[in-house]
Design a protein around this motif. Structure first.
Motif: not given
Length: 428
Positions: A120-146
Motif C-alpha cells: 500500500t502506498a500512503v499519501n499524506v496530504v496537508s497544506n499546513s502540515g499541522t492539521t490535527a486529524e490528518t497528523l493523528s491518522n498518519f501517526l496511527v497508520v505509521r504505527e500500524a505499518m511498523e
C-alpha cells in the motif's frame, strides 16, 4: 460541459429571462474581476489557472516509486481528500484507493486491518502540515505499518506546503514530496498535486483531466450565455436571491456520487458567509427519486435541483421476461431506463414549478471529469463575485479548528472556552 437552464425559468421561486438578461451585465463585471485575479495569480483565483500551471510530469515522477502498489491510502481531510476521491471513485482501476478523512477510531482500525500495508502506498496530504486529524491518522497508520514489519518510509509520500511538520518529516526521512500549489484553497485543489497524485498511481490519464479543465477555462466569457460555468453560477445565485436556498445536487451516475460530496464542500465552504449561501443537499439518481424527490416536488418552495448526467455510457441489456406487467422492460437496457428516469424526474420537477438545471458531459472519463470539476469551480467563483462574498476564505471552519485544538491542549484559544461553557439541558 453543457448547462441547460431552461427549467430554472418560470418556476417557484420565479426567475425570468428578463431578470437573467439584466444580471448578465453583472456577470460581465464578475468575469473581468475573475480574469484580472487569474492574470495576477491572486489567492484563490490561482486555482482557475491550474489547467495550465499544474505539472503532470512532476506528479508522475513523484509517485513512480509506488508503481508496484496494490492500493493507495490517502490520509487527509476535506479538500485534501475529496478531489482525489472524486476521481478515483469515478474511474475504474486495478489499484484500489482508500481515504482516511475522518478520525473515527473504529473505521480507522477496520480499514487498516483490511489492507496489506506492504503493498500500500500512503499519501499524506496537508497544506499546513499541522492539521490535527490528518497528523493523528498518519501517526496511527505509521504505527500500524511498523507493527506489520513494513518500513513506512519506503511506502509513504507527502503532499504539503513549503514548511510545517510534514515538510520537516519529508526532509528528515527523504520522502518523496509534492508541493501544494501556492494560493489555492484546499477545496479548489483537485486539479493539482493534491487531487491528481492518486489518479496517477492508479494509471489514469491526468493530462486528459487537465485538458478537459483547460477546455472549460477557454469557455469563460463575459456573458452567462457564452459560458456553461457562468450560466450555472449566475442562475444559482439568482435563484438563491429569490429564496431557493437549498441546491439538491443529483448526479445520474453511481460513479459521480463522490463528485456530489466534493461539490457540497465547494459550495458550502465557499459561499456560506455573511448570512448568504445555498445549502447543498446530496442526492443520487435514480435512487433518491424514491425518497428525497417527494420533498423537492411537494415541499417548501425553497429549492433548486441540479441534475447531472453523462450522455454516453457502457450499457447492459435487460433480459426478456414473461412476468405479467414487466414485459415492456424486456429488450430495453439499464442505461435506457436510467435516462428515462432522469427525464421523468426533470419533467416532474418542472411540472411542479420546482426550478431545475441540467448539467451534462459526454462521458464519465478523465476529460469529462476535468470539464465538470473546473466548471463547478468557476461557477462557484462567479456566484461569489455576484454575491460580493469572500469566496476563498473559511472563517467558520477555522473557528472549529481552534476550538478542537484548545480542547486537546494544543494552545490557549477563546474558542475552546466557548465550548467548555456550553449550556446543557440533558434528557435521559
Amino acid at each position: 460541459m453543457r448547462t441547460d437552464i431552461g427549467n430554472a425559468l418560470g418556476g417557484e421561486p420565479a426567475l425570468t429571462r428578463d431578470a437573467l438578461d439584466e444580471l448578465d451585465a453583472d456577470v460581465a463585471a464578475a468575469h473581468e474581476r475573475i480574469a484580472a485575479g487569474m492574470a495576477d495569480d491572486e489567492f484563490g483565483y490561482a486555482a482557475l489557472n491550474l489547467p495550465e500551471t499544474a505539472d503532470p510530469e512532476r506528479i508522475r515522477a513523484a509517485v513512480e516509486p509506488f508503481a508496484d502498489s496494490e492500493a493507495v491510502l490517502t490520509v487527509g481531510i476535506g479538500g485534501s481528500a475529496l478531489g482525489a476521491a472524486t476521481l478515483s471513485n469515478a474511474l475504474a482501476s486495478d489499484i484500489d484507493a482508500y481515504y482516511l478523512d475522518n478520525v473515527d477510531p473504529e473505521h480507522t482500525t477496520r480499514l487498516l486491518d483490511s489492507l496489506d500495508l506492504s503493498r500500500t502506498a500512503v499519501n499524506v496530504v496537508s497544506n499546513s502540515g499541522t492539521t490535527a486529524e490528518t497528523l493523528s491518522n498518519f501517526l496511527v497508520v505509521r504505527e500500524a505499518m511498523e507493527s506489520a514489519g513494513v518500513d513506512w518510509t519506503e511506502r509513504t509520500f507527502v503532499t504539503t506546503g513549503p514548511e510545517g511538520n510534514l515538510r520537516n518529516l519529508a526532509t528528515k526521512h527523504d520522502l518523496p514530496a509534492l508541493d501544494v500549489p501556492a494560493g489555492v484553497p484546499g477545496r479548489f485543489s483537485v486539479l493539482s498535486t493534491v487531487g491528481l497524485a492518486v489518479a496517477a498511481i492508479q494509471g489514469h490519464d491526468i493530462d486528459a483531466v487537465l485538458a478537459g479543465a483547460a477546455a472549460e477555462r477557454e469557455r469563460l466569457a463575459g456573458s452567462l450565455y457564452d459560458s456553461p460555468a457562468y450560466a450555472y453560477g449566475a442562475t444559482t445565485y439568482a435563484l438563491a436571491q429569490r429564496g431557493a436556498l437549498t441546491n439538491a445536487f443529483m448526479p445520474y451516475a453511481e460513479s459521480l456520487e463522490t463528485f456530489a460530496e466534493w461539490f457540497a464542500q465547494l459550495w458550502a465552504e465557499s459561499l456560506g458567509k455573511d448570512g448568504q449561501g445555498q445549502t447543498p443537499a446530496r442526492a443520487l439518481g435514480a435512487t433518491d427519486q424514491h425518497s428525497q424527490l417527494q420533498l423537492y416536488r411537494a415541499g417548501p418552495r425553497d429549492k433548486l435541483v441540479t441534475l447531472v448526467r453523462p450522455t454516453e455510457r457502457a450499457d447492459r441489456d435487460i433480459p426478456e421476461t414473461d412476468l405479467e406487467g414487466l414485459s415492456y422492460l424486456g429488450g430495453e437496457s439499464l442505461g435506457t431506463l436510467l435516462d428515462a428516469e432522469f427525464e421523468a424526474t426533470e419533467a416532474s420537477l418542472t411540472a411542479a414549478d420546482c426550478p431545475n438545471v441540467r448539467l451534462e458531459i459526454d462521458r464519465v472519463d478523465e476529460r469529462g471529469l476535468g470539464e465538470l470539476l473546473f466548471g463547478m469551480e468557476a461557477a462557484c467563483v462567479c456566484y461569489g463575485e455576484l454575491a460580493d462574498l469572500s469566496t476563498f476564505t473559511q472563517p467558520a471552519v477555522e473557528w472549529g479548528k481552534k476550538a478542537a485544538r484548545g480542547l486537546l491542549g494544543g494552545g490557549e484559544f477563546e474558542e475552546a472556552e466557548a465550548v467548555r461553557g456550553k449550556d446543557r439541558l440533558v434528557v435521559e
